[in-house]
Scaffold this motif. Sequence first.
Motif, PDB file in Angstrom:
ATOM      1  N   ALA A 177       0.840  -1.205   0.000  1.00 38.14           N
ATOM      2  CA  ALA A 177       0.000   0.000   0.000  1.00 38.14           C
ATOM      3  C   ALA A 177       0.871   1.250   0.000  1.00 38.14           C
ATOM      4  O   ALA A 177       0.660   2.168  -0.801  1.00 38.14           O
ATOM      5  CB  ALA A 177      -0.946  -0.008   1.193  1.00 38.14           C
ATOM      6  N   ALA A 178       1.858   1.276   0.884  1.00 41.15           N
ATOM      7  CA  ALA A 178       2.752   2.440   0.955  1.00 41.15           C
ATOM      8  C   ALA A 178       3.581   2.565  -0.324  1.00 41.15           C
ATOM      9  O   ALA A 178       3.781   3.669  -0.839  1.00 41.15           O
ATOM     10  CB  ALA A 178       3.650   2.330   2.179  1.00 41.15           C
ATOM     11  N   LEU A 179       4.034   1.447  -0.863  1.00 34.97           N
ATOM     12  CA  LEU A 179       4.857   1.447  -2.067  1.00 34.97           C
ATOM     13  C   LEU A 179       4.064   1.941  -3.284  1.00 34.97           C
ATOM     14  O   LEU A 179       4.557   2.747  -4.080  1.00 34.97           O
ATOM     15  CB  LEU A 179       5.408   0.048  -2.323  1.00 34.97           C
ATOM     16  N   ILE A 180       2.843   1.488  -3.412  1.00 30.89           N
ATOM     17  CA  ILE A 180       1.991   1.899  -4.533  1.00 30.89           C
ATOM     18  C   ILE A 180       1.674   3.392  -4.443  1.00 30.89           C
ATOM     19  O   ILE A 180       1.710   4.108  -5.442  1.00 30.89           O
ATOM     20  CB  ILE A 180       0.711   1.039  -4.564  1.00 30.89           C
ATOM     21  N   TYR A 181       1.367   3.871  -3.259  1.00 28.30           N
ATOM     22  CA  TYR A 181       1.099   5.302  -3.086  1.00 28.30           C
ATOM     23  C   TYR A 181       2.351   6.117  -3.410  1.00 28.30           C
ATOM     24  O   TYR A 181       2.275   7.151  -4.075  1.00 28.30           O
ATOM     25  CB  TYR A 181       0.634   5.590  -1.657  1.00 28.30           C
ATOM     26  N   LEU A 182       3.511   5.662  -2.937  1.00 29.07           N
ATOM     27  CA  LEU A 182       4.758   6.374  -3.210  1.00 29.07           C
ATOM     28  C   LEU A 182       5.044   6.370  -4.707  1.00 29.07           C
ATOM     29  O   LEU A 182       5.403   7.409  -5.275  1.00 29.07           O
ATOM     30  CB  LEU A 182       5.920   5.744  -2.437  1.00 29.07           C
ATOM     31  N   GLY A 183       4.891   5.227  -5.354  1.00 22.56           N
ATOM     32  CA  GLY A 183       5.126   5.148  -6.795  1.00 22.56           C
ATOM     33  C   GLY A 183       4.226   6.085  -7.569  1.00 22.56           C
ATOM     34  O   GLY A 183       4.657   6.766  -8.505  1.00 22.56           O
ATOM     35  N   THR A 184       2.977   6.154  -7.174  1.00 20.94           N
ATOM     36  CA  THR A 184       2.029   7.053  -7.830  1.00 20.94           C
ATOM     37  C   THR A 184       2.419   8.511  -7.600  1.00 20.94           C
ATOM     38  O   THR A 184       2.346   9.332  -8.523  1.00 20.94           O
ATOM     39  CB  THR A 184       0.600   6.786  -7.322  1.00 20.94           C
ATOM     40  N   ALA A 185       2.852   8.832  -6.389  1.00 24.10           N
ATOM     41  CA  ALA A 185       3.285  10.202  -6.083  1.00 24.10           C
ATOM     42  C   ALA A 185       4.513  10.580  -6.905  1.00 24.10           C
ATOM     43  O   ALA A 185       4.602  11.698  -7.423  1.00 24.10           O
ATOM     44  CB  ALA A 185       3.569  10.348  -4.587  1.00 24.10           C
TER      45      ALA A 185
END
Length: 185
Positions: free
Chosen positions: A47-55
């Motif tokens: 979840a954190a990785l996907i949000y960071l990647g999107t950011a």
Amino acid sequence: MTQTSAPSGALPAVAHRWPTLLGLGFAALSLLDMEDGRSLAFVVFLAALIYLGTAVLGKPGTVWALFIISTVAWVVLDKLEIDPWPGLVGGALSLIVLGLVGGLLRKPVLTAAQVPAMLLFGGAALLALTLSPQAGGFLVAAALIGHAVQDVLVWRAKQVVARSMAEFCMVLDFILGVGIVVLSL
């Protein structure tokens, strides 16, 4: 003049809430398959990785592609009995560096917050793996509920990721967090 109105009834209302239903479905399947709460640490990390990647990409709509790619990769690695954690940690560190070099910290606060969020939630997930089943499970549950709070903020602000992902994730994270606690007691 003839007025047309939106279809009424349960089906359109349910169809409108597809991210919630998808989150409930993923949560149910995950809790049914749970060994102990630590086995869901990957959900927090992803979840954190996907949000960071999107950011880092700066395109909220890419979040679903990142979700599908990461979920498929996790399942494939699991089936091949390959430890995914070195790749996840390497990916997170790479995205943090890309974000910092690319000026992510100068973006709106919720977008910039994805760097410390990755460190916080990713660190909690990794730490949980080193703890006893009960302590690790409770740490994963706390991290999931914490990420659900972030999901609500992102959803309300309409920033970082597509609202549909924020809705899906807030339901998934919260239900998993509470489910871990209930099943661990």
